[in-house]
Design a protein around this motif. Sequence first.
Motif, PDB file in Angstrom:
ATOM      1  N   UNK A  52       0.868  -1.161   0.000  1.00 50.92           N
ATOM      2  CA  UNK A  52       0.000   0.000   0.000  1.00 50.92           C
ATOM      3  C   UNK A  52       0.916   1.226   0.000  1.00 50.92           C
ATOM      4  N   UNK A  53       0.362   2.391  -0.254  1.00 51.95           N
ATOM      5  CA  UNK A  53       1.161   3.610  -0.296  1.00 51.95           C
ATOM      6  C   UNK A  53       1.917   3.803   1.023  1.00 51.95           C
ATOM      7  N   UNK A  54       1.223   3.613   2.146  1.00 53.93           N
ATOM      8  CA  UNK A  54       1.867   3.847   3.430  1.00 53.93           C
ATOM      9  C   UNK A  54       2.854   2.734   3.793  1.00 53.93           C
ATOM     10  N   UNK A  55       2.694   1.525   3.242  1.00 53.42           N
ATOM     11  CA  UNK A  55       3.722   0.492   3.388  1.00 53.42           C
ATOM     12  C   UNK A  55       4.984   0.931   2.648  1.00 53.42           C
ATOM     13  N   UNK A  56       4.779   1.471   1.457  1.00 56.59           N
ATOM     14  CA  UNK A  56       5.916   1.922   0.654  1.00 56.59           C
ATOM     15  C   UNK A  56       6.649   3.055   1.367  1.00 56.59           C
ATOM     16  N   UNK A  57       5.906   4.015   1.900  1.00 53.70           N
ATOM     17  CA  UNK A  57       6.523   5.137   2.614  1.00 53.70           C
ATOM     18  C   UNK A  57       7.281   4.670   3.859  1.00 53.70           C
ATOM     19  N   UNK A  58       6.777   3.618   4.507  1.00 52.13           N
ATOM     20  CA  UNK A  58       7.418   3.103   5.717  1.00 52.13           C
ATOM     21  C   UNK A  58       8.400   1.973   5.457  1.00 52.13           C
ATOM     22  N   UNK A  59       8.633   1.635   4.186  1.00 47.52           N
ATOM     23  CA  UNK A  59       9.529   0.529   3.809  1.00 47.52           C
ATOM     24  C   UNK A  59       9.159  -0.777   4.510  1.00 47.52           C
ATOM     25  N   UNK A  60       7.861  -1.098   4.514  1.00 43.24           N
ATOM     26  CA  UNK A  60       7.409  -2.347   5.128  1.00 43.24           C
ATOM     27  C   UNK A  60       6.689  -3.219   4.099  1.00 43.24           C
ATOM     28  N   UNK A  61       6.652  -4.502   4.394  1.00 44.93           N
ATOM     29  CA  UNK A  61       5.958  -5.498   3.573  1.00 44.93           C
ATOM     30  C   UNK A  61       5.095  -6.347   4.481  1.00 44.93           C
ATOM     31  N   UNK A  62       4.080  -6.962   3.906  1.00 45.70           N
ATOM     32  CA  UNK A  62       3.329  -7.987   4.628  1.00 45.70           C
ATOM     33  C   UNK A  62       3.678  -9.298   3.939  1.00 45.70           C
ATOM     34  N   UNK A  63       4.239 -10.219   4.722  1.00 49.95           N
ATOM     35  CA  UNK A  63       4.722 -11.476   4.159  1.00 49.95           C
ATOM     36  C   UNK A  63       3.949 -12.651   4.734  1.00 49.95           C
ATOM     37  N   UNK A  64       3.979 -13.742   3.997  1.00 46.08           N
ATOM     38  CA  UNK A  64       3.367 -14.997   4.430  1.00 46.08           C
ATOM     39  C   UNK A  64       4.427 -15.796   5.165  1.00 46.08           C
TER      40      UNK A  64
END
Length: 159
Positions: A132-144
């Motif tokens: 998501x945009x805010x994931x990109x801004x925070x350099x985060x991912x959601x992983x399995x």
Amino acid sequence: MSDSDSNISSKIVLAKWTDRFLAWLIDFIIISIVSTSIIFALFGTLNYEEEVFWAESTQYIPTSILFFVYWTVLEYKTGQTIGKKILNLKVTNIYGNNPSLKGIMIGSFGKSFLLPIDIVLGWILTNEKRQRVFNKLGDTLVVKIKIPEDTSDVTYTKD
């Protein structure tokens, strides 16, 4: 290769949008129940016919703050909320390691206060990391989180 490079995971399995949505839905239901219970405990039952605007406007900000705190604390401490834990998902940085508090707070802000905008823009501007945009801004991912299928060679020792 530096020490920090050796910590980088060679394979990161990105979570599907459907799994992320289901995790969010579980979290949404939990926090909505808690938030509604708190509002009713503080203000009593509301007559929605006469005070619909008051009820809706007074519940949005405290509920959003509660969501922000919930996501920030759990995702920073464990990488998982209750919904993510149920679906074997985890928040990481873009290298698969523990994310920074700043990154978690940025992602939590987007989910808590601007989720529709964050999702729509995320889908339009999507990248190969499903951020998501805010994931990109925070350099985060959601992983399995992959659970090993064969555990027959696992041994347990006591110290």
